[in-house]
Design an enzyme around this catalytic site. Structure first.
Site, PDB file in Angstrom:
ATOM      1  N   CYS A  81      13.305  32.371  68.093  1.00 24.78           N
ATOM      2  CA  CYS A  81      13.220  33.832  68.194  1.00 24.78           C
ATOM      3  C   CYS A  81      12.697  34.260  66.722  1.00 24.78           C
ATOM      4  CB  CYS A  81      14.312  34.492  68.296  1.00 24.78           C
ATOM      5  SG  CYS A  81      15.025  34.300  69.906  1.00 24.78           S
ATOM      6  N   HIS A 322      10.810  40.973  74.989  1.00 26.85           N
ATOM      7  CA  HIS A 322      11.273  39.910  73.715  1.00 26.85           C
ATOM      8  C   HIS A 322      10.026  38.723  74.026  1.00 26.85           C
ATOM      9  CE1 HIS A 322      12.715  37.149  71.113  1.00 26.85           C
ATOM     10  NE2 HIS A 322      13.919  37.034  71.681  1.00 26.85           N
TER      11      HIS A 322
END
Length: 375
Positions: A81, A322
């Protein structure tokens, strides 16, 4: 400094971007960055692309070729991430060292087209397929991310209602900002706006399924496709291009923390970052905080002394989605535009990653980048 930042829309997995590969998401954004700033492809020294789900190869090189930059070798990084933010930090280091003057950095992710990964036995027979690699050598310290988000919520006494409330507010801000968000979005496959923000209410949120403990579907960012890139240049290049706006990259921290509570890692990174700049008050920063889970964002804002009123002013990942490798670069892209319209001078981005990684970057407005010397 960063003199330009652009991104694609963010679209939930299986949506309008479902047929696009990583380079097909990334190349249009890069081409737009170059065209809008009058930079020829041959002037670019390097492309750094973060990607988490591609499972190998060098998608940065494939993207460079797709964007018409055959002279750029391309560097692909994977810090999950945090990758998009880390890519921009690496670009800054290249420019600071004198090894490059123009670097395009960011990330791209196709959740829709991620390959199926597999392990084999020693004799080559297939053993198992999997979607999630290990992030710790000890399974006991490598929890499911949603379970870890709930553990963080328990530790800091965050109720489901509070987490859902944060998500509702994220959607509200994203809906209100839709018109201004279009200035940072490059059309890809005809899509010109984020596909997930919606009018969310407490009643709708309460009907959302529970994923783990107090963590609901509403308070969890959806899997998504997207790309975002920044144009990172030296002061000399900013002066030559007569850049009208820009952000100076003042500092960056990548920190390792407890892998059992990965959502807390940005707090560690932010504390280290602000310790380097005691003259900068966390509460006086425009903030882009990753919202993989509401609990993670809430704890990081609270424990870092950030101003919640200046956080994710155009909505966060709970309202967008995301796209893992791109999410950190999307934070910088969002900050680039939010800081320009703010009366505040400083901004900060922070993001957590599996394995207990936290990355944070401090940026400041540069009033007149074109005044930098060109030689």
């Amino acid at each position: 400094m960063i003199i330009a930042a652009l991104r694609s829309a963010v679209v939930p997995r299986g949506g309008a971007f479902e047929s696009l590969k990583v380079h097909q998401l990334a190349a249009p954004v890069i081409s737009a960055l170059l065209a809008q700033n009058g930079i020829a492809a041959g002037e670019v020294d390097q492309l750094i692309l973060a990607n988490a789900l591609g499972a190998g190869g060098n998608p940065a090189r494939v993207t460079a070729l797709a964007a018409g930059m055959p002279g750029v070798s391309g560097i692909t990084i994977d810090t999950q991430c945090a990758g998009g933010l880390d890519a921009v930090a690496l670009a800054s280091a290249l420019v600071d060292s004198g090894a490059a003057q123009i670097v395009i950095a960011g990330g791209a992710e196709s959740y829709s087209r991620r390959p199926l990964r597999g392990e084999t036995y020693a004799d080559g027979r297939p053993a198992r397929f999997y979607t999630r690699p290990p992030f710790s050598p000890d399974p006991a310290t490598d929890p499911d991310m949603t379970d870890a988000a709930d553990a963080l919520a328990v530790k800091y006494s965050l109720t489901r209602q509070a987490q859902d409330g944060w998500a509702i507010d994220s959607h509200r801000k994203a809906m209100a900002a839709q018109d201004r968000l279009r200035q940072e979005i490059v059309p890809v496959a005809g899509v010109v706006s984020d596909g997930y923000p919606r009018r969310m209410s407490e009643r709708l949120a309460a009907r959302s399924p529970v994923l783990s403990g107090s963590v609901s579907l509403v308070s969890t960012a959806v899997e998504a496709d997207g790309a975002a890139f920044c144009l990172v240049v030296s002061g000399a290049i900013a002066g030559r291009l007569k850049a009208r706006e820009g952000l100076t990259i003042r500092g960056f921290v990548s920190a390792g923390a407890d892998s059992r509570l990965p959502g807390y890692a940005p707090v560690v990174a932010l504390r280290q970052l602000f310790a380097k700049f005691p003259q900068v008050a966390p509460g006086d920063c425009v903030t882009e905080m990753m919202e993989a889970y509401a609990s993670q964002a809430m704890v990081c804002v609270q424990e870092s002394g950030l101003n919640v009123q200046q956080t994710n002013c155009g909505g966060g990942a709970l309202a967008r989605g995301h796209p893992i490798g791109a999410s950190g670069a999307i934070l910088i892209c969002r900050l680039f535009y939010e800081l320009q319209r703010s009366e505040l001078s400083d901004g900060v981005c922070a993001i957590a990653a599996a394995g207990g990684l936290g990355s944070a970057m401090l940026l400041s407005k540069c009033a007149n980048p074109s005044s930098f010397p060109t030689g």
